[in-house]
Design an enzyme around this catalytic site. Structure first.
Site, mmCIF file in Angstrom:
data_model
loop_
_atom_site.group_PDB
_atom_site.id
_atom_site.type_symbol
_atom_site.label_atom_id
_atom_site.label_comp_id
_atom_site.label_asym_id
_atom_site.label_seq_id
_atom_site.Cartn_x
_atom_site.Cartn_y
_atom_site.Cartn_z
ATOM 1 C CG ASP A 59 -1.988 -0.927 1.303
ATOM 2 O OD1 ASP A 59 -2.146 -1.674 0.323
ATOM 3 O OD2 ASP A 59 -2.713 -0.936 2.311
ATOM 4 C CD GLN A 78 -0.706 7.923 -1.815
ATOM 5 O OE1 GLN A 78 0.301 8.626 -1.851
ATOM 6 N NE2 GLN A 78 -1.222 7.504 -0.675
ATOM 7 N NE ARG A 132 -3.984 -0.767 -4.378
ATOM 8 C CZ ARG A 132 -3.471 -1.435 -3.338
ATOM 9 N NH1 ARG A 132 -3.359 -2.739 -3.360
ATOM 10 N NH2 ARG A 132 -3.062 -0.794 -2.271
ATOM 11 C CB ALA A 167 -7.150 7.471 1.159
ATOM 12 C CE LYS A 183 -14.621 13.995 -8.746
ATOM 13 N NZ LYS A 183 -13.876 12.757 -8.952
ATOM 14 C CG HIS A 239 -14.833 2.979 -5.881
ATOM 15 N ND1 HIS A 239 -13.987 3.627 -5.035
ATOM 16 C CD2 HIS A 239 -14.788 1.675 -5.554
ATOM 17 C CE1 HIS A 239 -13.441 2.754 -4.207
ATOM 18 N NE2 HIS A 239 -13.897 1.560 -4.505
ATOM 19 N NE ARG A 281 -6.910 6.311 5.342
ATOM 20 C CZ ARG A 281 -6.316 5.666 6.340
ATOM 21 N NH1 ARG A 281 -6.011 6.299 7.452
ATOM 22 N NH2 ARG A 281 -6.012 4.400 6.228
HETATM 23 P P1 FDA Z 1 -13.562 9.611 -5.995
HETATM 24 O O1 FDA Z 1 -13.255 9.756 -4.550
HETATM 25 O O2 FDA Z 1 -13.307 10.789 -6.892
HETATM 26 O O3 FDA Z 1 -15.043 9.177 -6.160
HETATM 27 C C1 FDA Z 1 -15.643 8.993 -7.428
HETATM 28 C C2 FDA Z 1 -16.959 8.275 -7.258
HETATM 29 O O4 FDA Z 1 -16.715 6.952 -6.747
HETATM 30 C C3 FDA Z 1 -17.892 8.913 -6.219
HETATM 31 O O5 FDA Z 1 -18.645 9.940 -6.795
HETATM 32 C C4 FDA Z 1 -18.713 7.717 -5.812
HETATM 33 O O6 FDA Z 1 -19.670 7.427 -6.794
HETATM 34 C C5 FDA Z 1 -17.717 6.598 -5.784
HETATM 35 N N1 FDA Z 1 -17.060 6.486 -4.447
HETATM 36 C C6 FDA Z 1 -15.773 6.807 -4.159
HETATM 37 N N2 FDA Z 1 -15.503 6.543 -2.863
HETATM 38 C C7 FDA Z 1 -16.640 6.080 -2.325
HETATM 39 C C8 FDA Z 1 -16.981 5.647 -1.030
HETATM 40 N N3 FDA Z 1 -16.119 5.665 -0.012
HETATM 41 N N4 FDA Z 1 -18.256 5.227 -0.837
HETATM 42 C C9 FDA Z 1 -19.126 5.177 -1.853
HETATM 43 N N5 FDA Z 1 -18.864 5.590 -3.100
HETATM 44 C C10 FDA Z 1 -17.642 6.031 -3.337
HETATM 45 N N6 FDA Z 1 -5.443 5.076 -0.980
HETATM 46 C C11 FDA Z 1 -4.183 5.301 -0.523
HETATM 47 O O7 FDA Z 1 -3.834 6.443 -0.201
HETATM 48 N N7 FDA Z 1 -3.307 4.250 -0.410
HETATM 49 C C12 FDA Z 1 -3.632 2.984 -0.795
HETATM 50 O O8 FDA Z 1 -2.794 2.062 -0.682
HETATM 51 C C13 FDA Z 1 -4.930 2.758 -1.300
HETATM 52 N N8 FDA Z 1 -5.321 1.518 -1.726
HETATM 53 C C14 FDA Z 1 -6.502 1.356 -2.387
HETATM 54 C C15 FDA Z 1 -6.810 0.154 -3.000
HETATM 55 C C16 FDA Z 1 -7.964 0.028 -3.766
HETATM 56 C C17 FDA Z 1 -8.280 -1.266 -4.431
HETATM 57 C C18 FDA Z 1 -8.840 1.154 -3.915
HETATM 58 C C19 FDA Z 1 -10.076 1.071 -4.751
HETATM 59 C C20 FDA Z 1 -8.558 2.327 -3.264
HETATM 60 C C21 FDA Z 1 -7.412 2.463 -2.497
HETATM 61 N N9 FDA Z 1 -7.108 3.657 -1.862
HETATM 62 C C22 FDA Z 1 -5.834 3.842 -1.376
HETATM 63 C C23 FDA Z 1 -8.144 4.710 -1.712
HETATM 64 C C24 FDA Z 1 -8.093 5.748 -2.852
HETATM 65 O O9 FDA Z 1 -6.958 6.564 -2.692
HETATM 66 C C25 FDA Z 1 -9.338 6.646 -2.870
HETATM 67 O O10 FDA Z 1 -9.392 7.356 -1.668
HETATM 68 C C26 FDA Z 1 -10.652 5.899 -3.062
HETATM 69 O O11 FDA Z 1 -10.519 4.885 -4.006
HETATM 70 C C27 FDA Z 1 -11.746 6.877 -3.555
HETATM 71 O O12 FDA Z 1 -11.396 7.445 -4.783
HETATM 72 P P2 FDA Z 1 -12.085 7.087 -6.184
HETATM 73 O O13 FDA Z 1 -11.016 6.912 -7.199
HETATM 74 O O14 FDA Z 1 -12.998 5.959 -6.028
HETATM 75 O O15 FDA Z 1 -12.813 8.392 -6.676
#
Ligand code: FDA
Length: 304
Positions: free
Chosen positions: A127, A156, A177, A182, A194, A225, A286
């Protein structure tokens, strides 16, 4: 504003100790937490396999009190690897280096992660944590990768430095990945808007996809997501004639299950990250901060 408050709460030790003691708070976490034990997480992985979704598991916990706890985490993961093999699941593990002692001793952390990589029949993932840990994480990753090709690292897109970091890593054929990030980072290290984080995500996705299309062995794993990011990845793959399965999607357990299922049914490789453990509070805050609408969901659970 609410997001910032939740990120602040994620670092508050008093809240982390008190709130999980309430049954109603534990109930509210069920949507995103695969369980408090490894067995519960593997049961969920097994259920997801029925829907053609593969898994990654990770033990929650941060801020270790000392080296002995890091040894305990190593033992836990060695046992987890055995359980995964015994149950014959397509599940990989992803670890936080601070859980393996990064804040105490880099050399011993390196030894622990190498023991894990050597014991793992499947690729091991690392991670990415707060920006203060990035340099040390990259150093450890490069050494592990040299001995265990296939080992993966999370990067990230919100950090300004990530384009340079990825450029430096690509000649080593890394599995990456890619996520947005986060942690609560200051503006001197991370994009605040964003739109900028997304733009960086698309740029980095392009770099990963091109490396793969040019014959790279490293797996591009798009960890989001966000349907726009998913669409951009598929568009880039089309342009580069990169077939489904040559790049992957990764999403968190319980988040946008409909999209996970849709992509898997469409023939995409989708891995679901299942987090488990009893120290879930900072991680859970988070997740709420990422999408304040989730707070409404939690409040509904609380008043039920
Ligand atoms: P974004 O936050 O822009 O959201 C886009 C859309 O996705 C939202 O409008 C909603 O529809 C949906 N969505 C996103 N988050 C949601 C939630 N919590 N609940 C419901 N819907 C949601 N971070 C890090 O710093 N170190 C790490 O090692 C990891 N590892 C990791 C592994 C995997 C498999 C994933 C998917 C994510 C991580 N993360 C992470 C977290 C990552 O940095 C990030 O915070 C989240 O994935 C949310 O960002 P999105 O890209 O989903 O988009």
């Amino acid at each position: 504003m609410l997001g910032k408050a939740l990120l602040w709460a994620s670092t508050n030790p008093l809240l982390a100790e008190r709130l999980p003691q309430y049954a109603f708070v534990r109930r509210a976490t069920r949507r995103f937490l695969a369980g408090e034990t490894l067995d519960e997480a593997l049961d969920e992985a097994s259920r997801l396999a029925g829907a053609s979704l593969t898994g990654t598991t990770t033990l929650l916990g941060e801020d270790l009190a000392g080296e002995e706890e890091a040894d305990g985490v190593l033992e836990h993961y060695l046992g987890a690897l055995k359980s995964i093999d015994e149950r014959d699941l397509d599940v990989e593990i992803s670890v936080k280096l601070t859980q393996l002692g990064l804040d105490f001793d880099t050399d011993r952390t390196q030894e622990r992660i190498e023991r894990l990589a050597a014991a793992s029949a499947r690729p091991l993932w690392i991670d990415m944590e707060g920006s203060g840990h990035v340099d040390a994480t990259l150093d450890v990753y490069k050494s592990v990768l040299a001995k265990h090709p296939g080992t993966g690292l999370c990067l990230q897109s919100y950090l300004y430095r990530t384009t340079d970091d990825l450029e430096a890593l690509l000649p080593l054929d890394p599995s990456i990945r890619l996520v947005k990030g986060a942690y609560n980072e200051p503006v001197d290290v991370a994009y605040a808007k964003k739109g900028e984080v997304d733009q960086s995500f698309v740029r980095l996705t392009g770099m990963l996809m091109r490396a793969r299309a040019e014959g790279g062995e490293g797996r591009p794993v798009i960890g989001t997501h966000d349907p726009r990011m998913v669409g951009e990845a598929n568009r880039l793959a089309y342009e580069l004639s990169l077939k489904k399965g040559r790049y992957e999607f990764a999403m968190l357990y319980g988040i946008d299950r409909a999209q996970q299922g849709r992509l898997a049914r469409g023939g995409h490789a989708v891995r679901v990250l299942l987090s488990y453990g009893s120290s879930w509070f900072p991680w859970y805050m988070r997740r709420l901060a990422e999408r304040p609408a989730n707070v409404l969901f939690v409040l509904k659970q609380l008043v039920r």
